[in-house]
Scaffold this motif. Structure first.
Motif, PDB file in Angstrom:
ATOM      1  N   LYS A  36      -2.140 -61.395  89.688  1.00 58.43           N
ATOM      2  CA  LYS A  36      -1.454 -62.659  89.422  1.00 58.43           C
ATOM      3  C   LYS A  36      -2.358 -63.875  89.645  1.00 58.43           C
ATOM      4  CE  LYS A  36       3.102 -60.850  90.444  1.00 58.43           C
ATOM      5  NZ  LYS A  36       4.316 -60.997  91.254  1.00 58.43           N
ATOM      6  N   LYS A  38      -3.640 -65.164  92.303  1.00 59.14           N
ATOM      7  CA  LYS A  38      -3.253 -65.995  93.430  1.00 59.14           C
ATOM      8  C   LYS A  38      -4.501 -66.418  94.203  1.00 59.14           C
ATOM      9  CE  LYS A  38       1.377 -65.277  93.692  1.00 59.14           C
ATOM     10  NZ  LYS A  38       2.460 -66.051  94.145  1.00 59.14           N
ATOM     11  N   ARG A  39      -4.491 -67.652  94.668  1.00 54.50           N
ATOM     12  CA  ARG A  39      -5.618 -68.121  95.481  1.00 54.50           C
ATOM     13  C   ARG A  39      -5.408 -67.699  96.936  1.00 54.50           C
ATOM     14  NH1 ARG A  39      -6.799 -73.964  95.682  1.00 54.50           N
ATOM     15  NH2 ARG A  39      -4.611 -74.108  96.156  1.00 54.50           N
ATOM     16  N   GLN A  40      -6.533 -67.404  97.591  1.00 57.78           N
ATOM     17  CA  GLN A  40      -6.486 -67.151  99.026  1.00 57.78           C
ATOM     18  C   GLN A  40      -7.746 -67.728  99.648  1.00 57.78           C
ATOM     19  OE1 GLN A  40      -6.226 -62.871  99.412  1.00 57.78           O
ATOM     20  NE2 GLN A  40      -8.418 -62.661  99.589  1.00 57.78           N
ATOM     21  N   THR A  88       7.227 -65.015 100.826  1.00 58.60           N
ATOM     22  CA  THR A  88       5.898 -64.832 100.233  1.00 58.60           C
ATOM     23  C   THR A  88       4.967 -65.975 100.609  1.00 58.60           C
ATOM     24  OG1 THR A  88       6.858 -63.627  98.383  1.00 58.60           O
ATOM     25  CG2 THR A  88       4.644 -64.483  98.078  1.00 58.60           C
ATOM     26  N   SER A  89       5.455 -67.203 100.528  1.00 59.68           N
ATOM     27  CA  SER A  89       4.579 -68.337 100.866  1.00 59.68           C
ATOM     28  C   SER A  89       4.207 -68.312 102.348  1.00 59.68           C
ATOM     29  CB  SER A  89       5.214 -69.664 100.476  1.00 59.68           C
ATOM     30  OG  SER A  89       6.379 -69.902 101.208  1.00 59.68           O
ATOM     31  N   ASN A  92       1.522 -65.670 102.816  1.00 59.02           N
ATOM     32  CA  ASN A  92       0.226 -66.175 102.335  1.00 59.02           C
ATOM     33  C   ASN A  92      -0.371 -67.180 103.304  1.00 59.02           C
ATOM     34  OD1 ASN A  92       0.382 -64.593 100.036  1.00 59.02           O
ATOM     35  ND2 ASN A  92       1.333 -66.200  98.827  1.00 59.02           N
TER      36      ASN A  92
END
Length: 171
Positions: A36, A38-40, A88-89, A92
């Motif tokens: 997806k 997603k940034r990490q 989820t947020s 993260n």
């Protein structure tokens, strides 16, 4: 000694402060992960920022008595889950927080946590909007205003104020 002020999270920032003066301020380094995109938080790049600033300082003033661990302190905003935030947020965000803690542990850098209410009270920012921290930093450090020209730079301002709070109260 360098104080690293950190506003954690993928949209956070890192400030390097020495003797009350800003050495540099960085957007939190991130990378894309998973299907997806997603940034990490990129732990390797966080490490590179710490090492770059510490090595530059050691070249300037290294003494045989000073160890690597004595050359820097890391101060992270200690935030918790907020009402209405999704699972989820929060996961993260916790992952980002853990990356920073892991980098500090691996580099043997002392880490301190400060609650937002503590540093905001120090700068009279309680019950103000998010943009007030940018205004406060520009008052204290007018020469940094070009690095804080966008509304989204409030995270950089927070990192600067977190480092400055620790400098004012601990050093």
């Amino acid at each position: 000694m360098i104080i690293f002020g950190i506003d954690p999270g993928v949209s956070g920032a890192i400030c390097a402060l020495k003797k009350g003066k800003i050495i540099d301020v960085y957007e939190m380094p991130t990378m894309i992960d998973g299907k997806k995109n997603k940034r990490q938080v990129n732990g390797a790049e966080v490490t590179n920022i710490f090492l770059k600033e510490i090595n530059n300082q050691q070249k300037e003033e290294f003494s045989n008595k000073q160890t690597f661990e004595d050359s820097a302190k890391v101060v992270v905003e200690h935030v918790t889950a907020m009402p209405g935030q999704g699972v989820t947020s929060m996961f993260n965000f916790g992952q980002s927080f853990g990356v920073i803690k892991g980098v500090c542990a691996a580099l043997k850098l002392p880490i301190y946590f400060v609650r937002p209410t503590k540093w905001k009270k120090h700068f009279n920012l309680i019950k103000t909007n998010k943009d007030a921290s940018r205004t406060k930093v520009i008052e204290i450090y007018p020469n940094i205003s070009s690095k804080l020209s966008r509304k989204k730079d409030s995270n950089k301002a927070d990192a600067i104020l977190i480092a400055r709070y620790f400098n004012d109260t601990q050093v």
